[in-house]
Structures are given as structure tokens and as C-alpha cells.
Design a protein around this motif. Structure first.
Motif, short mmCIF file in Angstrom:
data_model
loop_
_atom_site.label_atom_id
_atom_site.label_comp_id
_atom_site.label_asym_id
_atom_site.label_seq_id
_atom_site.Cartn_x
_atom_site.Cartn_y
_atom_site.Cartn_z
N GLU A 22 -5.98 3.04 25.32
CA GLU A 22 -5.27 4.32 25.36
C GLU A 22 -4.44 4.52 24.10
O GLU A 22 -4.35 5.65 23.58
N LYS A 23 -3.82 3.46 23.62
CA LYS A 23 -3.04 3.55 22.37
C LYS A 23 -3.94 3.90 21.19
O LYS A 23 -3.60 4.74 20.34
N LEU A 24 -5.12 3.24 21.15
CA LEU A 24 -6.04 3.46 20.03
C LEU A 24 -6.57 4.89 20.02
O LEU A 24 -6.78 5.48 18.95
N PHE A 25 -6.80 5.46 21.21
CA PHE A 25 -7.37 6.80 21.29
C PHE A 25 -6.28 7.87 21.47
O PHE A 25 -6.59 9.02 21.79
N ASP A 26 -5.02 7.48 21.27
CA ASP A 26 -3.89 8.42 21.37
C ASP A 26 -3.82 9.09 22.74
O ASP A 26 -3.53 10.30 22.86
N LEU A 27 -4.12 8.33 23.78
CA LEU A 27 -4.03 8.83 25.16
C LEU A 27 -2.69 8.44 25.76
O LEU A 27 -2.10 7.42 25.36
N PRO A 28 -2.19 9.22 26.72
CA PRO A 28 -0.94 8.81 27.38
C PRO A 28 -1.15 7.51 28.16
O PRO A 28 -2.21 7.29 28.76
N ILE A 29 -0.14 6.65 28.14
CA ILE A 29 -0.24 5.37 28.83
C ILE A 29 -0.15 5.58 30.34
O ILE A 29 0.80 6.19 30.82
N THR A 30 -1.15 5.09 31.05
CA THR A 30 -1.18 5.23 32.50
C THR A 30 -0.36 4.15 33.16
O THR A 30 -0.44 2.97 32.80
N LEU A 31 0.48 4.54 34.10
CA LEU A 31 1.28 3.59 34.87
C LEU A 31 0.59 3.32 36.21
O LEU A 31 -0.09 4.19 36.77
N TYR A 32 0.77 2.12 36.70
CA TYR A 32 0.14 1.72 37.95
C TYR A 32 1.24 1.19 38.89
O TYR A 32 1.50 -0.02 38.94
N PRO A 33 1.88 2.10 39.65
CA PRO A 33 3.00 1.70 40.53
C PRO A 33 2.61 0.61 41.53
O PRO A 33 3.40 -0.27 41.81
N ASP A 34 1.38 0.73 42.08
CA ASP A 34 0.95 -0.27 43.06
C ASP A 34 0.90 -1.66 42.43
O ASP A 34 1.25 -2.66 43.07
N LEU A 35 0.49 -1.73 41.17
CA LEU A 35 0.40 -3.01 40.48
C LEU A 35 1.80 -3.59 40.25
O LEU A 35 2.02 -4.80 40.40
N ILE A 36 2.72 -2.73 39.90
CA ILE A 36 4.11 -3.17 39.68
C ILE A 36 4.72 -3.68 40.98
O ILE A 36 5.40 -4.71 41.01
#
Length: 376
Positions: free
Chosen positions: A338-352
């Protein structure tokens, strides 16, 4: 540094004075009332006839005795002045001999000194080597003429020895930095030529482009430092390989060419990036569903549902920790994409949430295992 030594010099000048007085032994006494030399006389207690001279009269004359004492004092004063004058040289150029060169330089090099630190020391010793040759090469003190050129040349050679030794250390450090930067440039150039046929290859190439942009300032500081080190070596006439000098002067252009190549490559990959951006978004969407499924499984079958069977809980904890680690690794790879393609960073609440739960359960089961081992 005094040749002959001071005590020998005193003896020589004192001997010269004595020879002047003893020279009167060559003048035989005259016969009474005439200017005719008296023949040798037989003296009681002597086997051979004795020739009487003016020596006894001259050597015991008060004026001669006074003059001899005065000359002796002058000799001692002259030698004292010579030693005092030479001590000023010794004090001035003491740093050349006071320190053990090899040990001092080894300690200095271990600190990985900057180019400025090297230049300070090189300037000091180079100035000494030039300054000593501006001193008077002949110095008249009393009746003695000091020839100082051999001493000055020895000091100059020693000072140049310090410059040469320091220059070798500086050259070693410059060469090491030069080769490291050269290898880094070659590695980056090679990575840029990798064909982005797959998503992994594209990620790798884009990461190299991003790295080149990120290290630009650091690289500029490095090649400027290297160039300054070689310039310093040339200033102090330290022998340097022509290839090293040429490479150090070309580093800036090599880097600018590499930076331009990365910039042009990034532009040429716009179409490819769009294609793989869509793929990455699909992967993120799929990974989100995977996380949701794992979260449901964790809630229904996780180590928190074992009730009183804690041994089963320990087993399930290790199982879910291993699965969670794999998911975390995949998450990190997607974040990098996502960083390389300038995409917004996706958060994963369930994982946290699961990460927090696993850490808390790990402490509980760790305490249980410790108690079980203690009971056994």
C-alpha cells in the motif's frame, strides 16, 4: 643532539687553553745576564737532565692564573648557553618524540575520526616540517659555531613521518568508504534493472526506487566526505592511487545518474503500477475476509473457551499464536505494498483485538505452566 657532547666540548676548550700556557715549555730559560739558552741541568732525584723553561714563571704568574680562571668560567658559560639554546628546540619540537607514534595513531584511528580531525593533525605536523627549515642553520654562541642543519633536517623528516603515517590512515578510511559506496551504487543499479513481471518483482523495484529517494541526502553527505578526504590527502602530498582519486571525483555524477534512472523508471511504471494497484486492493479485501474468519474461529474455538482444561488451553494458545504470526506477516507485506502504490493504509481492528487477547492469555497460561512445574 650536540656533537661532540657538552662535557667533551668543555674538555676540548679547556685543553686548548692549557696548550697555550704549556706552549711556553718550548722556550728554554736563558743563562744569567745573557740571551743564550741554558743547557739542560742535572737535578738531584732525576735520571735525565732537566731543561728549565719559562713555563713555571708564566703558569704561576697572577695575571695568567686570573686569565685562566676567567677563560674557564667563559667556557662553562658558553656551554650552558648552548644547552639552553638547544633546550628551546627540544621544547618546541617535543611533540614529535614525546608520543609513541604507532600506539598514538592506533588509538586515534579506533575513534573513526572525521576528516576535520585528520586535517587538524596533518596541518600541525606539516607546519612543523616547514617551520623548522626557516630556523637559522648556523648559530654563534661565544666562541662556538653551532651547525643546526642536520638537526633541522632530522626534525623535518620526523614530522613528515607523522604526516605520512596519518595520511595512510586517512587513505585507508577513505578507501573503505569509497568501496562501500561504490558497491552500494552497483547493487542499487542492478536492482533497478530487475524486470517487474510479477507483483513481487514490482514491489522489489518500487522499494528500491523509494530507497534511492530516501537515502539521497545521506549519500550526498557520504560522497562529499569521501571527496574531501582525498582532497586532503592531495594537499599534504600523500601518495594516493590514481584510480581511487578518479572514482572519488566521479561519485557525485554516478549518484546523479542513478537517481535520474530511478526517477525515469518510476515514471515508466505508471501503467504497471495501476494494474498491480488493483491487484493489491483485491488482496487487501481478501485478507480482510480472512481476518474476519480467523476472528470468528478465535472467538468460538480459541484458548479462552477451554473452561477448566488448561492443558488444552496451552495447546490452543500455541496454535493460534502461530496462525496469528502468519497473518501478521501477510498484513505487513500488504502495508508495504500500500505504501509503494500510494494507497491508504488499511487498519484491521479484529487483528489488533486478537493480538491484545493473545498477549493477555499468554501471561495467564505462562503462570499456569510455572505452577504445574512447581507441583511436579
Amino acid at each position: 643532539v650536540l656533537h661532540p657532547p657538552a662535557n667533551e666540548l668543555c674538555k676540548l676548550m679547556t685543553q686548548s687553553m692549557r696548550e697555550v700556557v704549556e706552549g711556553t715549555k718550548l722556550f728554554a730559560r736563558w743563562k744569567n745576564g745573557s740571551c743564550a739558552e741554558a743547557p739542560p741541568q742535572q737535578v738531584p732525584g732525576q735520571d735525565e737532565p732537566v731543561t728549565f723553561t719559562f713555563f713555571s714563571d708564566v703558569s704561576m704568574h697572577p695575571d695568567v692564573v686570573e686569565m685562566a680562571n676567567l677563560v674557564q668560567q667563559n667556557i662553562q658559560g658558553t656551554v650552558s648557553q648552548i644547552l639552553h639554546y638547544l633546550s628551546s628546540w627540544k621544547k618546541k619540537y617535543r611533540p614529535l618524540w614525546k608520543l609513541q607514534r604507532d600506539i598514538m595513531l592506533e588509538k586515534f584511528a579506533q575513534k573513526d575520526p572525521t576528516c576535520v580531525s585528520y586535517d587538524d593533525k596533518l596541518q600541525f605536523y606539516d607546519a612543523l616540517s616547514d617551520e623548522v627549515m626557516t630556523q637559522l642553520m648556523k648559530k654563534e654562541i661565544g666562541c662556538v659555531m653551532l651547525h643546526l642543519e642536520p638537526l633541522a633536517r632530522t626534525i623535518r623528516e620526523n614530522a613528515r613521518g607523522w604526516v605520512t603515517s596519518l595520511g595512510k590512515l586517512l587513505n585507508d578510511s577513505a578507501r573503505s568508504r569509497l568501496m562501500q559506496l561504490k558497491e552500494q551504487f552497483e547493487g542499487l543499479s542492478s536492482d533497478l534493472k530487475r524486470s517487474p513481471d510479477t507483483l513481487e518483482d514490482l514491489k522489489h523495484v518500487l522499494s528500491i526506487i523509494a530507497k534511492i529517494r530516501a537515502i539521497s541526502l545521506d549519500v550526498e553527505l557520504k560522497y562529499r566526505d569521501i571527496r574531501e578526504r582525498y582532497r586532503t590527502l592531495v594537499i599534504y602530498d600523500v601518495k594516493v592511487s590514481g584510480e581511487e582519486l578518479e572514482l572519488s571525483n566521479n561519485l557525485e555524477q554516478i549518484w546523479l545518474d542513478l537517481f535520474h534512472e530511478a526517477k525515469m523508471l518510476d515514471r515508466s511504471l505508471i501503467t504497471v503500477k495501476k494494474k498491480f494497484t488493483i491487484i493489491t486492493c483485491e488482496q487487501v479485501e481478501g485478507f480482510t475476509k480472512t481476518i474476519s474468519g480467523f476472528h470468528d474461529k478465535f472467538t468460538a474455538e480459541g484458548p479462552g473457551n477451554v473452561r477448566t482444561d488448561l492443558d488444552e488451553g496451552v495447546k490452543k494458545l500455541k496454535q493460534f499464536q502461530a496462525e496469528f504470526a502468519e497473518l501478521e506477516k501477510e498484513r505487513q507485506e500488504l502495508v508495504n505494498a500500500e505504501k509503494l502504490f500510494d494507497l491508504p493504509i488499511t487498519l484491521y481492528p479484529d487483528l489488533i483485538e486478537m493480538d491484545s487477547s493473545l498477549q493477555g492469555m499468554a501471561k495467564v497460561f505462562e503462570l499456569y505452566e510455572a505452577q504445574r512445574v512447581a507441583r511436579e
